[in-house]
Design a protein around this motif. Structure first.
Motif, PDB file in Angstrom:
ATOM      1  N   LEU A   6       0.856  -1.178   0.000  1.00  0.00           N
ATOM      2  CA  LEU A   6       0.000   0.000   0.000  1.00  0.00           C
ATOM      3  C   LEU A   6       0.897   1.234   0.000  1.00  0.00           C
ATOM      4  CD1 LEU A   6      -3.064   0.866   0.317  1.00  0.00           C
ATOM      5  CD2 LEU A   6      -2.298   1.618   2.527  1.00  0.00           C
ATOM      6  N   LEU A   8       1.077   5.042  -0.906  1.00  0.00           N
ATOM      7  CA  LEU A   8       0.262   6.170  -1.316  1.00  0.00           C
ATOM      8  C   LEU A   8       1.085   7.272  -1.963  1.00  0.00           C
ATOM      9  CD1 LEU A   8      -2.027   6.319   1.821  1.00  0.00           C
ATOM     10  CD2 LEU A   8      -2.661   5.535  -0.433  1.00  0.00           C
ATOM     11  N   ASP A   9       2.379   7.146  -1.904  1.00  0.00           N
ATOM     12  CA  ASP A   9       3.173   8.307  -2.330  1.00  0.00           C
ATOM     13  C   ASP A   9       4.083   8.016  -3.500  1.00  0.00           C
ATOM     14  OD1 ASP A   9       6.191   8.218  -0.372  1.00  0.00           O
ATOM     15  OD2 ASP A   9       4.869   6.586  -0.985  1.00  0.00           O
ATOM     16  N   PRO A  75      -0.521   4.617  -9.188  1.00  0.00           N
ATOM     17  CA  PRO A  75      -0.249   4.819  -7.763  1.00  0.00           C
ATOM     18  C   PRO A  75      -1.372   5.588  -7.059  1.00  0.00           C
ATOM     19  CG  PRO A  75       1.644   5.459  -9.068  1.00  0.00           C
ATOM     20  CD  PRO A  75       0.539   5.188 -10.024  1.00  0.00           C
ATOM     21  N   VAL A  76      -1.920   6.592  -7.747  1.00  0.00           N
ATOM     22  CA  VAL A  76      -2.951   7.403  -7.090  1.00  0.00           C
ATOM     23  C   VAL A  76      -4.250   6.621  -6.949  1.00  0.00           C
ATOM     24  CG1 VAL A  76      -4.236   9.569  -7.158  1.00  0.00           C
ATOM     25  CG2 VAL A  76      -1.926   9.465  -8.074  1.00  0.00           C
ATOM     26  N   THR A  77      -4.619   5.904  -7.995  1.00  0.00           N
ATOM     27  CA  THR A  77      -5.930   5.270  -7.965  1.00  0.00           C
ATOM     28  C   THR A  77      -5.932   3.937  -7.230  1.00  0.00           C
ATOM     29  OG1 THR A  77      -5.412   4.447 -10.134  1.00  0.00           O
ATOM     30  CG2 THR A  77      -6.890   6.295 -10.041  1.00  0.00           C
ATOM     31  N   ALA A  78      -4.851   3.189  -7.300  1.00  0.00           N
ATOM     32  CA  ALA A  78      -4.882   1.858  -6.696  1.00  0.00           C
ATOM     33  C   ALA A  78      -3.907   1.708  -5.543  1.00  0.00           C
ATOM     34  CB  ALA A  78      -4.584   0.803  -7.747  1.00  0.00           C
ATOM     35  N   GLY A  79      -3.082   2.731  -5.317  1.00  0.00           N
ATOM     36  CA  GLY A  79      -2.110   2.625  -4.249  1.00  0.00           C
ATOM     37  C   GLY A  79      -0.998   1.630  -4.570  1.00  0.00           C
ATOM     38  N   ASN A 142      -7.937  -1.536  -3.044  1.00  0.00           N
ATOM     39  CA  ASN A 142      -9.290  -1.056  -3.243  1.00  0.00           C
ATOM     40  C   ASN A 142      -9.530  -0.936  -4.740  1.00  0.00           C
ATOM     41  OD1 ASN A 142     -11.762   0.048  -2.872  1.00  0.00           O
ATOM     42  ND2 ASN A 142     -11.044   1.994  -2.043  1.00  0.00           N
ATOM     43  N   THR A 144     -11.211   0.497  -7.322  1.00  0.00           N
ATOM     44  CA  THR A 144     -12.126   1.617  -7.566  1.00  0.00           C
ATOM     45  C   THR A 144     -12.729   1.479  -8.968  1.00  0.00           C
ATOM     46  OG1 THR A 144     -10.346   2.909  -8.520  1.00  0.00           O
ATOM     47  CG2 THR A 144     -10.693   3.148  -6.148  1.00  0.00           C
ATOM     48  N   TYR A 205     -13.563   9.661 -14.295  1.00  0.00           N
ATOM     49  CA  TYR A 205     -14.072   9.488 -12.932  1.00  0.00           C
ATOM     50  C   TYR A 205     -13.121  10.137 -11.934  1.00  0.00           C
ATOM     51  CZ  TYR A 205     -16.983   5.555 -14.682  1.00  0.00           C
ATOM     52  OH  TYR A 205     -17.872   4.761 -15.347  1.00  0.00           O
ATOM     53  N   GLN A 206     -11.845  10.045 -12.255  1.00  0.00           N
ATOM     54  CA  GLN A 206     -10.819  10.526 -11.342  1.00  0.00           C
ATOM     55  C   GLN A 206     -10.505  12.006 -11.551  1.00  0.00           C
ATOM     56  OE1 GLN A 206      -9.759   7.699  -9.742  1.00  0.00           O
ATOM     57  NE2 GLN A 206      -8.520   8.774  -8.236  1.00  0.00           N
ATOM     58  N   MET A 210     -11.025  15.902  -9.667  1.00  0.00           N
ATOM     59  CA  MET A 210      -9.710  16.336  -9.197  1.00  0.00           C
ATOM     60  C   MET A 210      -9.285  17.680  -9.796  1.00  0.00           C
ATOM     61  SD  MET A 210      -6.032  14.456  -9.597  1.00  0.00           S
ATOM     62  CE  MET A 210      -6.462  12.823  -9.087  1.00  0.00           C
TER      63      MET A 210
END
Lengths: 423, 141
Positions: A6, A8-9, A75-79, A142, A144, A205-206, A210
């Motif tokens: 996971l 996030l960055d 990376p942003v959408t699925a980590g 997750n 999405t 969607y994203q 944003m």
């Protein structure tokens, strides 16, 4: 449930998406030159020069940017970050670029052996990407709606590639089966309405919330749209293979409705967005959605009009009017943002702002050139005397896009006028 | 209200106030823009405080994940705070172009951060805390 995957960055290094973004207008420019030199008419759609021109845009411009964007967005959408992206990205980019150049040469000169080599290179480019993506997505915590759309798009891409392989082989064996035309259409359907449309929908969607601080798409839509489209596309392909026009029309009307719903929702979300600032990217989004609606309307109308040129125009408006516009609009946001993001990350200050990196005047001029190119290209579908105008406009529009993207990103490499924060 | 609902609602509240300030800068209505920006500034900081002082430590304690996603969120907060301060300077200098240019980056930064929290972190928190989740929300400043 939790492990180190996971992340996030883990925004990828700028070079990874940027190499794809910068290459795309170069192929746009080549497509313009190709029209000037070799495409005397768009009316013979199956002619090899039209096939080459189409793929310079769909693979060289669209797929090129879409792959770059996926490296950035995972990376942003699925980590998750694509494993070995430092090797995978240049490999995919290299295979796609070289494979496409060879494809153009081999098809235009009708060299069957080279066609196979080119096809193998393109196939490997996409397969490397698909395998890397799928093996990474296994770790996504997750799933999405955007990730589901990525999966739908990649599945459609695989179908389109398999059919492309079949078509290339039938060129090589100089034997066209009775299904040849049905396979050609199914290839086009899965490429345009599967791979391209699904990916753009998933990205919307994203990025609509944003970039524009707009509401999210309705939950009902994000939950089902991609699945429904995929099933409808399979239905379309099936009705083509069994040669059942009424079944085909039925599926087509449903696909038209789902895509029109997306276009109308997007326009609605943008109109009601909280940020009232209007920039070139907003023009691009509105224009793209209107062109999607136009291509849907024309395509359905042509079921009764039966004009071959109108069919060509539908494809032109979809590819150049809808897909290319959305993608260009997004690049104008993403490239300056990433440059700002990476530079501030590295501790630089007194950065030019996103607006200063490219400048509204240049992007607006480029937008106008893009609209004129589309207009000319759409007329060219009917009137061959528009060859020169279309080619020249396409070269100018893509040259300015290239210049704008270079202008917006070169500061990252030169660091001119930047001061580093000292701690 | 669980963590996801409460904190996502607060994201929207921060956005609304900030976007209002941004719109006032577009109109060069500096007096009202100052007030509105001050409200947004306070809202963002309250949001960071809720996470950094209550939610994140609770999550880290429960899961033993101190160097994981919460740490990344913290470092993004540092960045957003710095950008907010820079925006404040442009506002005080009444530099419309600089403010709006930087505002573009700030909004993407914030929305991207919010998405990560709303799509991943908050739902992880609700799962980890279960029924406790609502109590935690009630304890927030």
């Amino acid at each position: 449930m939790f492990n180190s995957s996971l992340s996030l960055d883990q925004a990828p290094p700028l070079k990874i998406p940027l190499r794809f973004f910068i290459t795309s207008p170069i192929f746009g420019l080549l497509a313009g030159l190709f029209i000037l030199g070799f495409v005397s008419s768009l009316q013979a759609r199956s002619s090899l020069s039209v096939v080459v021109f189409t793929h310079l845009i769909t693979l060289g411009f669209l797929a090129m940017t879409m792959l770059g964007a996926m490296f950035q967005m995972l990376p942003v959408t699925a980590g998750v970050t694509l494993k070995h992206q430092q090797i995978i990205a240049p490999m995919v980019h290299g295979l796609l670029t070289a494979g496409l150049l060879l494809f153009a040469y081999a098809f235009y000169n009708y060299q069957p052996t080279l066609m196979i080599v080119a096809m193998a290179m393109l196939l490997s480019a996409f397969l490397v990407f698909v395998v890397a993506t799928i093996s990474t997505l296994k770790n996504a915590k997750n799933i999405t709606p955007t990730i589901k759309a990525f999966i739908g798009a990649l599945a459609s891409l695989l179908v389109a590639l398999l059919l492309a392989g079949y078509l290339v082989l039938s060129h090589v064996n100089t034997g066209f089966s009775e299904y040849h035309q049905a396979v050609v259409y199914t290839h086009i359907i899965f490429s345009l309405l599967g791979w391209i449309a699904m990916l753009i929908i998933g990205v919307s969607y994203q990025v609509i919330p944003m970039f524009y601080v707009a509401d999210a798409y309705p939950k009902l839509y994000t939950k089902y749209a991609i699945k429904v489209i995929f099933i409808l596309l399979v239905g379309l392909g099936f009705s083509l293979i069994i040669d059942n026009p009424s079944l085909y029309l039925l599926f087509k009307v449903f696909v038209a409705l789902v895509l029109a719903d997306y276009a109308i929702s997007t326009i609605g979300l943008l109109l009601n967005r909280k940020r009232k600032i209007i920039d070139t990217t907003t023009y691009y989004w509105y224009f793209a959605m209107l062109m999607l609606l136009a291509s849907i309307g024309l395509s359905v109308a042509n079921e009764w009009l039966h004009m071959a040129q109108l069919n060509t125009m539908v494809v032109v408006v979809f590819i150049y009017g809808f897909a290319m516009s959305v993608i260009t609009g997004m690049m104008y946001k993403i490239v300056p943002f990433l440059v700002w993001f990476h530079l501030t990350n590295e501790g630089y200050m007194s950065m030019p702002t996103m607006h200063e990196l490219i400048g509204k005047k240049l992007t607006t001029i480029q937008f106008i050139l893009h609209v004129l190119t589309l207009l000319s290209l759409a007329i060219f579908a009917f009137d061959s005397s528009f060859q020169i105008a279309t080619g020249v406009l396409m070269v100018l529009s893509n040259a300015l896009l290239l210049a704008n993207l270079i202008k917006g990103s070169k500061i990252y490499f030169t660091k001119r006028g930047l001061q580093k924060m000292s701690f | 209200m669980n963590i996801s609902e409460f904190m996502a609602d607060h994201h929207r509240a921060c956005d609304d106030e900030y976007v209002k300030a941004e719109g006032l800068v577009v109109d060069q209505n500096w007096v009202e823009a100052n007030t509105s920006f001050a409200n947004a500034y306070a809202d963002f900081n309250l949001h960071f405080k809720r996470e950094e002082e209550t939610l994140f430590p609770a999550f880290e304690e429960k899961t033993g994940m101190a160097g994981g996603p919460t740490q990344v969120m913290r470092s993004e907060h540092v960045r957003m705070r710095a950008t907010l301060d820079e925006l404040k300077n442009h506002l005080e200098a009444q530099d419309k172009d600089k403010f709006l240019g930087l505002s573009e980056s700030f909004m993407i930064l914030v929305q991207q951060h919010n998405m990560k929290e709303e799509q991943m972190l908050y739902s992880m928190m609700d799962k980890v805390f279960g029924a406790e989740s609502e109590n935690l929300v009630k304890q927030l400043p």
